[in-house]
Design an enzyme around this catalytic site. Structure first.
Site, mmCIF file in Angstrom:
data_model
loop_
_atom_site.group_PDB
_atom_site.id
_atom_site.type_symbol
_atom_site.label_atom_id
_atom_site.label_comp_id
_atom_site.label_asym_id
_atom_site.label_seq_id
_atom_site.Cartn_x
_atom_site.Cartn_y
_atom_site.Cartn_z
ATOM 1 N N HIS A 51 41.811 38.295 39.902
ATOM 2 C CA HIS A 51 41.903 36.846 40.048
ATOM 3 C C HIS A 51 43.055 36.555 41.013
ATOM 4 C CE1 HIS A 51 40.301 37.355 35.908
ATOM 5 N NE2 HIS A 51 39.682 36.199 36.080
ATOM 6 N N ASP B 138 46.397 36.710 39.376
ATOM 7 C CA ASP B 138 46.811 38.042 38.925
ATOM 8 C C ASP B 138 47.745 38.675 39.938
ATOM 9 O OD1 ASP B 138 45.005 37.846 36.803
ATOM 10 O OD2 ASP B 138 43.444 38.966 37.854
#
EC number: 5.3.1.5
Length: 438
Positions: A100, A103
């Protein structure tokens, strides 16, 4: 500095190996049905569970003390986390990874900070990919963690939240394109409702449809050659999510004319939360022509939530892999380990144990499924079961040569009285077990 100094590169040692950190079944270059095992499986490690999750749950704070998670400058920590991630991927010998946006980069306090941080980290990820040869299976945007997304992203009642989600998806799609990602995933983590008392279902569905059309348009604008994937899930964190399962997603895509543009990324644990088997969800997606990729994990049968454990059932994964092989194998997709170690698995070495075991499970499942395909007694028995539909009468019915009245008259005139035939379920289960437990 190395983050896993005591770990050597994981190698294949064969079924007789006693080493806890060696592959017994995953022989990456072994040829199965004409191509290497690694190309069949296209396995990926995920960034979020492996390098972001601190070991927290709803009852307690994080239990992990990872060297890349200590307090410090957010960007410096993100850079260190990327170094740890690619060291892990390389030593594990896995070919792909997934992330993501948030992340890999700190979100910051504004969209401008988010954009700048993310852009800087894409530079680092690109360099790591070039140096290691590791590829991006898919990227995505986290449009569910920030408090602004409490009532959803694309389905949010506030159009400004919709726009913020668009900003993140725009950025993540562009990053995925730059990093040569094979797919882009759309998981509607909060695209659903908590109560119908304050929810306009028709409006929210139309908002989602408009958002997906914008995503498809942007795919073509930037020349992205990969697949767009929706990841079905029935609930959690919302009470009810709009992408409930593969069949529901297909109906949504058809409504907005997107069934040729978007496929599904199926997660095992999401399938069971929806009351389906993992096998069912994959077979359904294949039958509808929307099968794209897999998030490989498992749930706990006693728990009604998403536990994201590593897959460990060769029986389950053999049937899933059989369906994938019968469908021609993965196109752009693969097996991403959307799996996490348990909160009490405190050592960094545990990250390797979880992935090594799961990779071996998939490898052994591939071998068993390949043997089933080569023998294909299941397909022969299916062909026998539906043989009547290949005969002239069955073909005429399917071709529309009868309407309801004429077909009824045919049944009356010929005094049809067909007899039930055994489905042979027990025999078929025995056939499958002979391949799995040989």
């Amino acid at each position: 500095m190395p983050y896993f100094p005591d770990i050597e590169r994981i190698r294949y040692e064969g079924p007789a190996s006693d080493s806890p950190l060696a592959f017994r079944h995953y022989d990456a270059d072994k040829i199965i049905l004409g191509k290497p095992m690694r190309e069949h499986l296209r396995m990926a490690a995920c960034y979020w569970h492996t390098f972001v999750w601190p070991g927290s749950d709803v009852f307690g704070a994080g239990t992990f003390k990872r060297p890349w998670q200590h307090a410090g400058d957010p960007m410096e920590l993100a850079i260190g986390k990327a170094q740890a991630a690619f060291e892990f991927f390389s030593k594990l010998g896995i070919d792909y990874y997934c992330f993501h946006d948030t992340d890999v980069a700190p979100e910051g306090n504004s969209l401008k900070e988010y954009r700048n941080h993310f852009a800087q980290m894409i530079d680092h990820l690109e360099r790591h990919q070039e140096e290691s040869g590791i590829k991006l299976l898919w990227g995505t945007a986290n449009c569910f963690s920030n408090p602004r997304f409490a009532a959803g992203a694309a389905s949010n009642p506030d159009p400004e939240v919709f726009a913020c989600a668009a900003a993140q998806v725009f950025s993540a799609m562009n990053a995925t394109q730059r990093l040569k990602g094979a797919n882009y995933v759309l998981w509607g983590g909060r695209e659903g409702y908590e109560t119908l008392l304050n929810t306009d279902l028709k409006r929210e569905r139309e908002q989602l449809g408009r958002f997906m059309r914008m995503v498809v348009e942007h795919k073509y604008k930037i020349g992205f050659k990969g697949d767009l994937l929706i990841e079905p899930k029935p609930q959690e964190p919302t009470k009810h999510q709009y992408d409930y399962d593969s069949a529901t997603v297909f109906g949504f895509l058809q409504q907005f004319g997107l069934e040729k543009e978007i496929k599904v990324n199926i997660e095992a644990n999401h399938a069971t939360l929806a009351g389906h088997s993992f096998h069912h969800e994959v077979a359904t997606a294949v039958s509808l022509g929307i099968f794209g990729s897999i998030d490989a994990n498992r749930g706990d049968p006693q728990n009604g939530w998403d536990t994201d454990q590593f897959p460990n059932s060769v029986e389950e994964m053999t049937l899933v892999t059989y369906e994938i092989l019968k469908a021609g194998g993965f196109g752009n997709g693969g097996f991403n380990f959307d799996s996490k170690v348990r909160r009490q698995s405190l050592d960094e070495t545990d990250l390797f144990h979880g992935h090594v075991g799961a990779m071996d499970v998939l490898a052994l499942s591939l071998e068993r499924a390949a043997a089933m395909v080569q023998n294909d007694q299941l397909q022969r028995l299916k062909d026998q079961r539906y043989a009547g539909w290949q005969q002239p009468f069955g073909q005429s019915v399917l071709a529309g040569d009868f309407n309801l009245q004429s077909l009824a008259e045919h049944a009356f005139a010929n005094e049809l009285n067909p007899q039930a035939v055994s489905g042979r379920q027990e025999m078929l289960e025995n056939v499958v077990n002979r391949f799995i437990y040989r």
